[in-house]
Write a protein that holds these residues in place. Sequence first.
Motif, PDB file in Angstrom:
ATOM      1  N   UNK A 163     -16.029  -5.769  64.500  1.00  0.00           N
ATOM      2  CA  UNK A 163     -14.836  -5.581  65.328  1.00  0.00           C
ATOM      3  C   UNK A 163     -13.693  -4.908  64.586  1.00  0.00           C
ATOM      4  N   UNK A 164     -13.867  -4.651  63.297  1.00  0.00           N
ATOM      5  CA  UNK A 164     -12.758  -4.205  62.449  1.00  0.00           C
ATOM      6  C   UNK A 164     -12.451  -2.727  62.625  1.00  0.00           C
ATOM      7  N   UNK A 165     -11.446  -2.284  61.876  1.00  0.00           N
ATOM      8  CA  UNK A 165     -11.030  -0.877  61.904  1.00  0.00           C
ATOM      9  C   UNK A 165     -11.600  -0.096  60.735  1.00  0.00           C
ATOM     10  N   UNK A 166     -12.369  -0.751  59.872  1.00  0.00           N
ATOM     11  CA  UNK A 166     -12.872  -0.071  58.684  1.00  0.00           C
ATOM     12  C   UNK A 166     -14.177   0.663  58.979  1.00  0.00           C
ATOM     13  N   UNK A 167     -14.285   1.847  58.376  1.00  0.00           N
ATOM     14  CA  UNK A 167     -15.484   2.671  58.518  1.00  0.00           C
ATOM     15  C   UNK A 167     -15.672   3.104  59.968  1.00  0.00           C
TER      16      UNK A 167
ATOM     17  N   UNK B 289     -15.270  -6.690  53.648  1.00  0.00           N
ATOM     18  CA  UNK B 289     -14.744  -6.094  54.878  1.00  0.00           C
ATOM     19  C   UNK B 289     -14.340  -4.650  54.649  1.00  0.00           C
ATOM     20  N   UNK B 290     -13.658  -4.380  53.542  1.00  0.00           N
ATOM     21  CA  UNK B 290     -13.196  -3.021  53.253  1.00  0.00           C
ATOM     22  C   UNK B 290     -14.367  -2.049  53.084  1.00  0.00           C
ATOM     23  N   UNK B 291     -15.557  -2.554  52.762  1.00  0.00           N
ATOM     24  CA  UNK B 291     -16.713  -1.679  52.581  1.00  0.00           C
ATOM     25  C   UNK B 291     -17.159  -1.046  53.888  1.00  0.00           C
TER      26      UNK B 291
ATOM     27  N   UNK C 158     -22.114  -0.683  55.773  1.00  0.00           N
ATOM     28  CA  UNK C 158     -22.657  -1.379  54.610  1.00  0.00           C
ATOM     29  C   UNK C 158     -22.973  -2.830  54.952  1.00  0.00           C
ATOM     30  N   UNK C 159     -22.103  -3.485  55.707  1.00  0.00           N
ATOM     31  CA  UNK C 159     -22.256  -4.912  55.978  1.00  0.00           C
ATOM     32  C   UNK C 159     -23.537  -5.208  56.742  1.00  0.00           C
ATOM     33  N   UNK C 160     -23.890  -4.391  57.748  1.00  0.00           N
ATOM     34  CA  UNK C 160     -25.098  -4.708  58.510  1.00  0.00           C
ATOM     35  C   UNK C 160     -26.353  -4.534  57.653  1.00  0.00           C
TER      36      UNK C 160
ATOM     37  N   UNK D  34     -11.760  -2.968  67.551  1.00  0.00           N
ATOM     38  CA  UNK D  34     -11.104  -3.929  68.439  1.00  0.00           C
ATOM     39  C   UNK D  34      -9.995  -4.658  67.699  1.00  0.00           C
ATOM     40  N   UNK D  35     -10.272  -5.018  66.448  1.00  0.00           N
ATOM     41  CA  UNK D  35      -9.259  -5.622  65.587  1.00  0.00           C
ATOM     42  C   UNK D  35      -8.638  -4.500  64.762  1.00  0.00           C
ATOM     43  N   UNK D  36      -7.448  -4.112  65.088  1.00  0.00           N
ATOM     44  CA  UNK D  36      -6.799  -3.022  64.371  1.00  0.00           C
ATOM     45  C   UNK D  36      -6.461  -3.452  62.945  1.00  0.00           C
ATOM     46  N   UNK D  37      -6.166  -2.455  62.111  1.00  0.00           N
ATOM     47  CA  UNK D  37      -5.878  -2.724  60.701  1.00  0.00           C
ATOM     48  C   UNK D  37      -4.750  -3.746  60.575  1.00  0.00           C
TER      49      UNK D  37
END
Length: 593
Positions: free
Chosen positions: A518-522, A461-463, A467-469, A539-542
Amino acid sequence: PNRVGVADGELEGAAVATEGAGTGTGPSRSASAGDPQLRRDIGFVGLMFTSVGSIIGSGWLFGALSASEIAGPAAILSWILGGAAMILLALVHAELGGMFPVAGGSARFPHYAFGSLAGFAGGWFAFLGAVTTAPIEVEAALQYATGWLGISLTHSSGGETVLTAGGYAAATVLMLLFSFINILGVRWLSETNKTIVWWKIFVPVFAVIVLAVTHFDSGNFSASAGHDSGFAPFGAKGVFSAIASGGVIFAYLGFEQAIQLGGESKNPRRNIPLAVIGSMVLGVVLYIALQLAFVGSLEPSNLSKGWASISLGGKSDTFGPFAGLATGLGLGWLAVILYIDAVISPGGTGLLYVGTGARLQFALGRNRYFPRIFAKLTNRGVPIWSILFAFLVGMIAFLPFPGWQKLVGFVTSATVLAYATAPLAFGALRRQDPDRERPYRLAAGGLLAPLAFIVANEVILFSGWAVVYKLILAILVGIALLALNYTFSAPQQRPRLDLKHATWIAPYLIGLGVVSYLSSFDTTTKGGPFGLLVGPTNTLHFGWDVLAMAIVSLIVYFLAMHQRLPDDAVQVYIEEVTAEAEQEEREVVTAAG
């Protein structure tokens, strides 16, 4: 006897080269005396140094600077937290590696617990990380060589350093050299690596001592720098972001090398756990010391533009932050040593990962996920076609990823995704085969296994979504290759896929992708392929995104436990592994006199 979803010859213990010929029923055939076999030529030091040599690569040369620019002085917390996470994953691997000393173990553990499709997934994740690490280390070596020797092997393009035409030629030569050493045999690989690792340990330890003695300002850990001030100028998110995108986890990668080469160790049940745990502890201590020395050695002029833009002067910013510090402190002789090491350290790690990628490809071939030619061994006991394939894939990786920076996030996430399958296999095998001898048994394993799975997914997640896609797309490519091999292989060469025991993979990848999106990373991501994927959405804040990933991880973990193979099916795999491993050990003892 009837075999429960297991292809003949899939489990070869210490990776004995068998040529089983059926898939449904019938006894398997062990290797005959004349068949080539993987050779147990690596002792404890050699095995541990394969992991140490992988952990001390290009990461130590840039990690302290990159982490500091993302987290400020609190980067020391990133190294501590990242080290704790990796030690936890290493402990899980240590128990599995001691139980099953097989070549390419990362491709085997989930196979034993969940069947063929899950085994392929774990092996493919590990293969993606390993086979792209050799190119990234070669690129690092050439980038540093450009700065040190002044040879035009790299140039700046779009704000990133990429290879020139001459750089591609030099990269080809280095990759061929690494492949040649691996083809000579595991003893050559081990002995060559041991010599390099002694140097790789000495230089960073020496640099820490010299820098700390020459100039160490404890006030830097709370200094005001531009608009940045205090110990954690970028807050908790900066600390967590540095773990993945600051190169912390990338620097720690490599402890699994002892597992991938475990089938070639003289006393694997003892050596593998010791090598895995010992190399990881050494790496954590070294990297924390390097981060402390880096921050303490900075001068006010280095921080004039703030922590996010640390200036070390001249080309040292690009070609070696520690060398830049040494030059600024009047230690030109130390800078020369560091520039030399900046070529040797990545080169040594690249050498090892060519071998690791080949062993993983060998394991995928042995289990019939890929054509059986990749399981062929030479008279020296090396998987030559797998080595050549690792070379080919490595060369292809240079094309879409011509610069070091472009590969870091992908390599980190692919490798950690492979690490994540180990806690699942660990938890399942504790239930499926609780009474089996474990040379190393992890205390409180029932609690630590799901925690390790959560930790691995948080690192991914932190990446960031960018990167994830790409990682998810690479996984889909692997599934397509498996389908092609399955379709065009002879019926007797097809593995049983055990689909119902691997259905947890789909919700796992979907959950990983959705939470990341949905995350706040990247948050700087502009789009995916063809501009169709835009994210993350924030959408999902840190904090909430971290919690969401933990919940998804727990759901997937217990779903996988529910879908594990029946105990009797697992015993078919394990009994064959044990019998052939014991036979191989008897042959080694007899040959030794």
